[in-house]
Design a protein around this motif. Sequence first.
Motif, PDB file in Angstrom:
ATOM      1  N   SER A 117     -92.247 -14.657 -66.619  1.00 15.76           N
ATOM      2  CA  SER A 117     -92.257 -13.222 -66.339  1.00 15.76           C
ATOM      3  C   SER A 117     -90.838 -12.695 -66.519  1.00 15.76           C
ATOM      4  O   SER A 117     -89.874 -13.464 -66.487  1.00 15.76           O
ATOM      5  N   GLU A 168     -92.740 -15.358 -61.723  1.00 17.08           N
ATOM      6  CA  GLU A 168     -93.866 -16.195 -62.120  1.00 17.08           C
ATOM      7  C   GLU A 168     -93.633 -16.900 -63.454  1.00 17.08           C
ATOM      8  O   GLU A 168     -92.843 -16.440 -64.269  1.00 17.08           O
ATOM      9  N   HIS A 227     -94.653 -19.950 -59.248  1.00 16.83           N
ATOM     10  CA  HIS A 227     -93.571 -18.990 -59.045  1.00 16.83           C
ATOM     11  C   HIS A 227     -92.399 -19.691 -58.372  1.00 16.83           C
ATOM     12  O   HIS A 227     -92.548 -20.795 -57.836  1.00 16.83           O
TER      13      HIS A 227
END
Length: 93
Positions: free
Chosen positions: A76, A58, A50
């Motif tokens: 993400s 992430e 992350h």
Amino acid sequence: MTESEKQAYFQEAEKKATSYFKDKYELDVVITSKELLPEMALDSIAMEGHVAEHKDQEFTISYDYNEKKIKNFGMSPAIKEAITAKGYDPYAK
């Protein structure tokens, strides 16, 4: 592969991944896991992590230790938004 070779590849992969994010997107990242993929199929290390200070941003990324390059990058929605906010296209090659 010996344990010392494996650890050397892990260190190399983590360094390349953190440099990739710093150089390409100006992001400091933390690698949270590393996995050596089955050698019979791929010469790669899969990593997860992350953005530093932003655990919701992430990513997954893989590093081919024979070709010495980043292969795959998954993100993400939160990291995609962070990259786009910096003016970068996260899908540009």
